[in-house]
Design an enzyme around this catalytic site. Sequence first.
Site, PDB file in Angstrom:
ATOM      1  N   THR A 185      25.405  35.862  37.083  1.00 40.96           N
ATOM      2  CA  THR A 185      24.013  35.885  36.619  1.00 40.96           C
ATOM      3  C   THR A 185      23.641  37.194  35.929  1.00 40.96           C
ATOM      4  O   THR A 185      22.515  37.353  35.474  1.00 40.96           O
ATOM      5  CB  THR A 185      23.050  35.641  37.794  1.00 40.96           C
ATOM      6  OG1 THR A 185      23.258  36.660  38.786  1.00 40.96           O
ATOM      7  CG2 THR A 185      23.293  34.273  38.423  1.00 40.96           C
ATOM      8  N   GLY A 186      24.577  38.129  35.860  1.00 40.63           N
ATOM      9  CA  GLY A 186      24.312  39.390  35.181  1.00 40.63           C
ATOM     10  C   GLY A 186      24.432  39.261  33.670  1.00 40.63           C
ATOM     11  O   GLY A 186      24.795  38.212  33.139  1.00 40.63           O
ATOM     12  N   ARG A 222      41.015  50.744  36.056  1.00 39.90           N
ATOM     13  CA  ARG A 222      41.499  51.030  34.700  1.00 39.90           C
ATOM     14  C   ARG A 222      42.640  52.034  34.660  1.00 39.90           C
ATOM     15  O   ARG A 222      43.566  51.891  33.863  1.00 39.90           O
ATOM     16  CB  ARG A 222      40.343  51.522  33.821  1.00 39.90           C
ATOM     17  CG  ARG A 222      39.359  50.426  33.455  1.00 39.90           C
ATOM     18  CD  ARG A 222      38.215  50.984  32.641  1.00 39.90           C
ATOM     19  NE  ARG A 222      37.177  49.973  32.449  1.00 39.90           N
ATOM     20  CZ  ARG A 222      35.911  50.262  32.203  1.00 39.90           C
ATOM     21  NH1 ARG A 222      35.523  51.532  32.114  1.00 39.90           N
ATOM     22  NH2 ARG A 222      35.027  49.295  32.039  1.00 39.90           N
ATOM     23  N   CYS A 240      33.597  49.759  27.262  1.00 40.43           N
ATOM     24  CA  CYS A 240      33.092  49.136  26.033  1.00 40.43           C
ATOM     25  C   CYS A 240      33.300  50.032  24.815  1.00 40.43           C
ATOM     26  O   CYS A 240      33.743  49.565  23.756  1.00 40.43           O
ATOM     27  CB  CYS A 240      31.620  48.776  26.186  1.00 40.43           C
ATOM     28  SG  CYS A 240      30.585  50.115  26.820  1.00 40.43           S
ATOM     29  N   SER A 242      21.730  48.620  26.323  1.00 41.26           N
ATOM     30  CA  SER A 242      22.287  47.455  27.016  1.00 41.26           C
ATOM     31  C   SER A 242      23.549  47.823  27.778  1.00 41.26           C
ATOM     32  O   SER A 242      23.941  47.113  28.711  1.00 41.26           O
ATOM     33  CB  SER A 242      22.581  46.321  26.023  1.00 41.26           C
ATOM     34  OG  SER A 242      23.530  46.732  25.053  1.00 41.26           O
ATOM     35  N   GLY A 243      24.182  48.931  27.398  1.00 50.93           N
ATOM     36  CA  GLY A 243      25.329  49.410  28.146  1.00 50.93           C
ATOM     37  C   GLY A 243      24.987  49.798  29.564  1.00 50.93           C
ATOM     38  O   GLY A 243      25.869  49.893  30.427  1.00 50.93           O
ATOM     39  N   ARG A 261      23.541  58.387  24.682  1.00 52.25           N
ATOM     40  CA  ARG A 261      22.705  57.182  24.786  1.00 52.25           C
ATOM     41  C   ARG A 261      21.571  57.307  23.776  1.00 52.25           C
ATOM     42  O   ARG A 261      20.890  58.338  23.714  1.00 52.25           O
ATOM     43  CB  ARG A 261      22.135  57.052  26.199  1.00 52.25           C
ATOM     44  CG  ARG A 261      21.405  55.732  26.444  1.00 52.25           C
ATOM     45  CD  ARG A 261      22.370  54.571  26.566  1.00 52.25           C
ATOM     46  NE  ARG A 261      23.157  54.636  27.803  1.00 52.25           N
ATOM     47  CZ  ARG A 261      24.238  53.896  28.009  1.00 52.25           C
ATOM     48  NH1 ARG A 261      24.674  53.055  27.080  1.00 52.25           N
ATOM     49  NH2 ARG A 261      24.912  54.007  29.140  1.00 52.25           N
ATOM     50  N   HIS A 311      27.022  49.373  20.184  1.00 51.74           N
ATOM     51  CA  HIS A 311      27.366  50.792  20.166  1.00 51.74           C
ATOM     52  C   HIS A 311      27.876  51.196  18.781  1.00 51.74           C
ATOM     53  O   HIS A 311      28.591  50.430  18.121  1.00 51.74           O
ATOM     54  CB  HIS A 311      28.478  51.096  21.180  1.00 51.74           C
ATOM     55  CG  HIS A 311      28.071  50.958  22.609  1.00 51.74           C
ATOM     56  ND1 HIS A 311      26.756  50.867  23.024  1.00 51.74           N
ATOM     57  CD2 HIS A 311      28.820  50.909  23.752  1.00 51.74           C
ATOM     58  CE1 HIS A 311      26.718  50.767  24.340  1.00 51.74           C
ATOM     59  NE2 HIS A 311      27.960  50.788  24.801  1.00 51.74           N
ATOM     60  N   ASN A 345      28.501  45.732  22.176  1.00 49.04           N
ATOM     61  CA  ASN A 345      29.126  46.228  23.406  1.00 49.04           C
ATOM     62  C   ASN A 345      29.148  45.218  24.541  1.00 49.04           C
ATOM     63  O   ASN A 345      29.972  45.322  25.455  1.00 49.04           O
ATOM     64  CB  ASN A 345      28.422  47.500  23.882  1.00 49.04           C
ATOM     65  CG  ASN A 345      26.924  47.320  24.038  1.00 49.04           C
ATOM     66  OD1 ASN A 345      26.215  47.170  23.037  1.00 49.04           O
ATOM     67  ND2 ASN A 345      26.431  47.338  25.262  1.00 49.04           N
TER      68      ASN A 345
END
Length: 332
Positions: A12-13, A101, A130, A160-161, A230, A237, A310
């Site tokens: 739902t994210g 990662r 991203c 939005s990041g 930002r 981006h 992104n």
Amino acid sequence: MKKVNVAIVGATGMVGRTFLKVLEERKFPIENLYLFSSAKSAGSTVTFNGKEYSVEELNENVFDRDIQIALFSAGGEISAKYAPIAASKGVVVVDNSSHFRMDEDVPLVVPEVNPEAVKNHKGIIANPNCSTIQAMVPLKPLNDKYKIKRVIYSTYQAVSGSGVRGIKDLEEGVKGQPTGFYAHQIAYNCLPHIDSFTDNGYTKEELKMINETMKIFDNYDMKVTATTVRVPVRNSHSESINIEFENSFELDDLVKDLKDANGVVVVDNPSSNEYPTAIDCDGKDEVFVGRVRRDFSVDNGVNIWVVADNIRKGAATNAVQVAELLLSYDLV
């Protein structure tokens, strides 16, 4: 392509919903779909391919059923706990968090760059950051041909990041409402501060770009530095990337290399004011490149301007492409 059972963790994210949108658009071959979230969102419904699905609460037993691929985007703590559980039950996890990662046993994959890396998975594959993903796509053909010696990243990253809270902070700030999500007001402002600061003065976001670039290219001698900022942009981006090569190049040849690269769209006609912008790239899966020009301060240098959505290529689309690789290599 055979059909598989797919799970979405964090369904739902913002990225989770984009997973579903991209899976639908790309006609990913799904037999059964399972959606998981926190208790807060459990019980809500999501529509996929015209069918309504109920979202279940994530717990340690949800992977006991027959699931081949799970796309995770629910934060590092959730991934750290549940991705190994899923993998232990035969699920291949494609994780969008930063948790795995830099794990040497976990492939870090951008399909246009290092697709073969998925073959080395041990149940978990990591989606890069991203801002790293969109840089890798145009850097790949240039590194192959000219061998990158040094990279300098300067990023201009959309709110939005930061998820829905970042978007809300910008929208409320523009209205003159009090905000508090970021360390400073983001409306009409630029913050050289993404993620937390470390002891060496770099932010975690900057170190992600540095370390992930070297891992994806499997070149730990490559010199990489970054400043991540930002900016008051809703989505997509933008990055100014300065590259120094070992080998000489002709600018026309380099531009052609970019035009021929998988996943790259060159928009570079400054005399007509044509170059990539965040608004133009919103909702698209390609990585857009412009402002290609020689850096006269070094022998073999070039500057490029790189823009991408992104949430799509920087997260959801890349993960779905990894899932497509798993199917194409018959790894699930």
